[in-house]
Structure formats: structure tokens, C-alpha cells
Design an enzyme around this catalytic site. Sequence first.
Site, short mmCIF file in Angstrom:
data_model
loop_
_atom_site.label_atom_id
_atom_site.label_comp_id
_atom_site.label_asym_id
_atom_site.label_seq_id
_atom_site.Cartn_x
_atom_site.Cartn_y
_atom_site.Cartn_z
N LYS A 80 12.73 -3.01 4.30
CA LYS A 80 12.62 -3.32 2.87
C LYS A 80 14.01 -3.62 2.34
O LYS A 80 15.01 -3.07 2.82
CB LYS A 80 12.04 -2.11 2.12
N TYR A 183 -6.99 -6.63 -11.67
CA TYR A 183 -7.86 -7.68 -12.23
C TYR A 183 -8.73 -8.32 -11.14
O TYR A 183 -9.94 -8.47 -11.28
CB TYR A 183 -7.00 -8.75 -12.93
O1 LIG Z 1 3.14 -8.40 0.32
C1 LIG Z 1 4.36 -8.66 0.34
O2 LIG Z 1 4.83 -9.58 -0.36
C2 LIG Z 1 5.30 -7.93 1.25
C3 LIG Z 1 4.77 -6.68 1.81
C4 LIG Z 1 5.26 -5.46 1.13
O3 LIG Z 1 6.44 -5.31 0.90
C5 LIG Z 1 4.28 -4.42 0.77
O4 LIG Z 1 3.10 -4.50 1.18
O5 LIG Z 1 4.66 -3.46 0.05
#
Ligand SMILES: O=C(O)CCC(=O)C(=O)O
Length: 355
Positions: A80, A183
Site C-alpha cells: 500500500k 449505492y
Molecule cells: O481496488 C483498488 O483500487 C485497489 C485495491 C485496494 O487497495 C483495496 O482493495 O483496498
Amino acid sequence: MKIFEIMETKDYENVILCHDKTSGLNAIIAIHDTTLGPALGGCRMWTYDSEEDAINDALRLARGMTYKNAAAGLNLGGGKTVVIGNPRTDKSEALFRSLGRYIESLKGRYITAEDVGTNLKDMEYIRYETKYVAGLAETSGDPSPFTAYGVYRGMQAAAEEIFGTLDLRGKVVAIQGVGNVGYNLAKHLYEAGAKLIVTDIFEDNVKRAVEEFKAEYVKPDEIYGVECDIFAPCALGAIINDETIPQLKCKIVAGSANNQLKEERHGDILQEKGILYVPDYIINAGGVINVADELNPSGYNRDRAMRKVSMIFDTVKKVIQKSKEENIPTYAAADRVAEERIKTIAAVKDNYIVK
Ligand SMILES: O=C(O)CCC(=O)C(=O)O
Ligand SMILES: NC(=O)C1=CN([C@@H]2O[C@H](COP(=O)(O)OP(=O)(O)OC[C@H]3O[C@@H](n4cnc5c(N)ncnc54)[C@H](O)[C@@H]3O)[C@@H](O)[C@H]2O)C=CC1
């Protein structure tokens, strides 16, 4: 902060501090585990109270992605990025291009995407500097409808377990937060014949759900105590806690919000109360499953991505089954599913291949 101690205890691989004077970039890229493949996880931009808070958030979120990606069956590790700054006032092309250059320097060990505080435009700036960014407008786009569909499928699996049918017709679902995911989830549920109770702090979002899906509105602090079959947290983390659990009248908790349990013990309490908790990172993996499809050698395919998201139904079933077989709460069963996959694939990768 004893960073190496934390890295050792929770098995982190890299923590990269990124700074650029010109753009004002201060960011942290945390790579937790790359056993299954390159680390993929979004880029969050937030105003943190301290640098320590930002590093902690990056670490916690990166580890969460390892588990999310592993349990979703993706050949991806967890990572991340956290950018320190106000997403409303501190963004610039230079800032994201500068971050893009840091990501490029990792040569594919980490792939970024959107997260809280970042959007498609920011991803485009990163793309100017590196190909290791997913979720662009011209490819997989907004992940929210995919996340919502995954939550809907996970809810069906939980409903089959508790009510003996995956048909949600007539079931009452209380949704906390009818933003992007909430939503789209409400739409699936309405079309399936469910009755909706919604709350949100934005009047426009409430109005949209009430008008389009005949939803009943309650005030934000009333949502926990409504009579319902399923409570769907789709706004904030840590909402399953000592104050909210005694109010809950649902039989299932299943929603998109990350880190729903304030502490792990709250997952134990839900189980004791006979409420089925569908672990957040299992049910909200639709977005990352969709984004990950971009990495397919034949390119992104929306239908294939949707089919994979639909399999969240099976993953939820697997976690429930494990929880029953091993007599552990569902959050612990989810962790075991993820850890077992990583361990098995690590063992498979042990043998030497001539390159
Ligand atoms: O869905 C995304 O854009 C990235 C994945 C991600 O960071 C998440 O699922 O928290
Ligand atoms: N968008 C996605 O694809 C994914 C989202 N998630 C998680 O799902 C949750 C929702 O994400 P999005 O829909 O994208 O965010 P969003 O910001 O579009 O929607 C969240 C909604 O919750 C409302 N809200 C905030 N505080 C509230 C409160 N105290 N009471 C009631 N409503 C409140 C907001 O007004 C907003 O309408 C977040 O926790 C996010 O981390 C997880 C995985 C993927």
C-alpha cells in the site's frame, strides 16, 4: 517507533520513504509480502496527525492487502502507499508523477491503484512515469460497482447459511453509507426484492437511495439498532465495537467497509451472540479482483472480471465452513484461508527452475 521490530514481528519486506522537494511529496510505500506475486494495493492520501500515524497506516493496510489478495485467489502480494497531505488542497501533477517515479524504481515489486483520497486523474499522472499502476479510466475504471457486486454475492452466501436460501426477497438490509459502494449494493438488493433501510451523513446520497430504491431513512446513530436481517457497513471502519454490538438486532453483518471490527475480540463477541460476521477483506475484494484483471497477459476483460468477483460467494462459503470445522470465529477462519494459501504456494515455489 521501532520500525524494524514491527517489520520483524509482522513479516514486512520493505518500507520505502519517498520525498521530493519540488512537488512536496512525502509518501510511504509499504510492501508486506510478495510470496504470491508483486504487491498490489491502492494509494491513500490523507492528512495524518503525525508521521508515525502515516507509517502505521501504510503498514496495517499493506498487510491487509496480503490477506485480501491471498484469500481472493490472486497471484499478488500485499502493499500500500500512503501520501501525507490533504486530498482536497495538496494534489498536483508533479506530486503524483514524483510518486510514479518512486514506484517505477521498484521495477514491478509494487503496483498501485486508487484508494481513499485518490482518483482516476491521479492514477493517470502516476502512469506518465510508470506502467506499474492499475485501475485507469480506459481499462478497469471505477472499482466500486465490482466491490458492490462482490458484497451482494457474499451476502447471498451468508443468507444461504443462516436463512437456508440465497434469495434475498423480503429480507431487510440496513446499509450504513450509501456512497459509491453502498449505492451500487442497494441497487442489487432492490432488484432482488430486499427491503432497505439506509443512512448517510450526506443528504444527497440519502435522497438518491430513498427515491430510487424506496429505502427507509434513519439517522446515522440509529442504524445499529434497527430491526433487520442483515447489517451492511459501507462507510467507516471500527464500527463493530463495545458500544454498537449490544444494539445490533441483525443475524448477519456483511458490508464493504475495511477494518469493521474495532478489535479482533469483537469478532468473538459477534459469534457468541449468534451473529454471522462475513470478514471484510473477503467480501470487499471485488474492487481488487477487477483491478487485478488488468494484469492478465491478454489484457483486461470486464466479463471475466465480473465472473471472478462472483466467486466471492464460494470464498465466503469456504470461510464459514472452516469456521465451523475448526470451531473458530469467521475472522480467524479467513486469516487461516489466506495464510494456508501463502504457505502452500511458497512450498510449491521452493524448487529450482533454470531460467
Ligand atoms: O481496488 C483498488 O483500487 C485497489 C485495491 C485496494 O487497495 C483495496 O482493495 O483496498
Ligand atoms: N470503493 C471500493 O471499491 C472499495 C471500498 N472499500 C471500503 O468500503 C467503504 C465505502 O467505500 P466507498 O463507497 O468507495 O466510499 P464513499 O466515500 O463513496 O462512501 C462512503 C459513504 O459513507 C458515508 N458516511 C461517512 N461517515 C458516515 C457515518 N458516520 N454514518 C453514515 N454514513 C457515513 C459517506 O457520506 C459516503 O456517502 C470504505 O470503508 C472503503 O474503504 C473497500 C474495498 C473497495
